[in-house]
Design an enzyme around this catalytic site. Structure first.
Site, PDB file in Angstrom:
ATOM      1  N   ASP A  12       0.870  -1.165   0.000  1.00  0.00           N
ATOM      2  CA  ASP A  12       0.000   0.000   0.000  1.00  0.00           C
ATOM      3  C   ASP A  12       0.918   1.229   0.000  1.00  0.00           C
ATOM      4  OD1 ASP A  12      -2.473   1.491   0.366  1.00  0.00           O
ATOM      5  OD2 ASP A  12      -1.804   1.798   2.428  1.00  0.00           O
ATOM      6  N   ASP A  14       0.013   5.062   0.913  1.00  0.00           N
ATOM      7  CA  ASP A  14      -0.165   5.989   2.034  1.00  0.00           C
ATOM      8  C   ASP A  14      -0.329   5.235   3.351  1.00  0.00           C
ATOM      9  OD1 ASP A  14      -0.141   8.029   0.107  1.00  0.00           O
ATOM     10  OD2 ASP A  14      -2.303   7.860  -0.179  1.00  0.00           O
TER      11      ASP A  14
END
Length: 188
Positions: A12, A14
């Site tokens: 991922d 952020d």
């Protein structure tokens, strides 16, 4: 001759690689976690491809444009390259949570596209992120998922306790995932 499939570490963006700014909308807001290059370099040494997958509903919500997202992603890739880390692929979902798309995590559209584009063996791959939907994405594509406690991870850990599918591991940060993955990968 058919290309050999490689395992991948899906990450991922952020809250996992860089600090979460709640709809990061400008590349000037990008701030990488300290020592982020160490685990990424180790994954490369172990033979994993590095693939970033990110839900970006800020586009659907009109907080920023696809063009702006691409500038942010390019800057992130450049920052990682400056630290000696090559990203093999980067995929994003521009849709909102209520859109019926196949690419928004935990659905597997981004993983399937990456597998096709980059010759990835999804069953030998891992997903690392700071939310339940991130680690579920890993299980949904046939691999495994790890929850990091950076970003939204601490709040998501509470949510994960009520989920039927648990993460392979819950770790403090990305650096702590290396040992977990290295040990698990050797078993398989």
């Amino acid at each position: 001759m058919k290309n050999k499939l490689s395992p991948a570490i899906f990450l991922d963006r952020d809250g996992t690689i860089n600090h979460d700014k709640n709809y990061l909308s400008d590349e000037k807001q990008l701030k990488l976690y300290k020592n982020i290059e160490k685990p990424l370099r180790k994954f490369k040494q172990l033979g994993f491809k590095i693939v970033i997958v990110t839900n970006q509903s800020g586009i659907a919500r009109k907080y920023f444009t696809v063009t702006k997202l691409k500038q942010i992603n390019s800057k992130l890739i450049e920052m990682l390259k400056d630290l000696g880390v090559t990203v093999d692929g980067m995929y994003y979902c521009p849709h909102g949570p209520d859109d019926d798309c196949d690419c928004r995590k935990p659905k597997t559209g981004m993983a399937l596209k990456a597998a096709k584009d980059l010759n990835i063996d999804l069953k030998k791959s891992y997903m690392i992120g700071d939310s339940v939907r991130d680690y579920m994405f890993g299980y949904n594509f046939g691999g495994k998922g790890i929850l990091v406690l950076t970003g939204h991870g601490k709040k998501q850990f509470e949510k994960a306790k009520n989920e039927r599918q648990k993460p392979l591991a819950v770790v403090r940060n990305l650096l702590k995932t290396v040992e977990v993955i290295e040990n698990d990968y050797k078993k398989n």
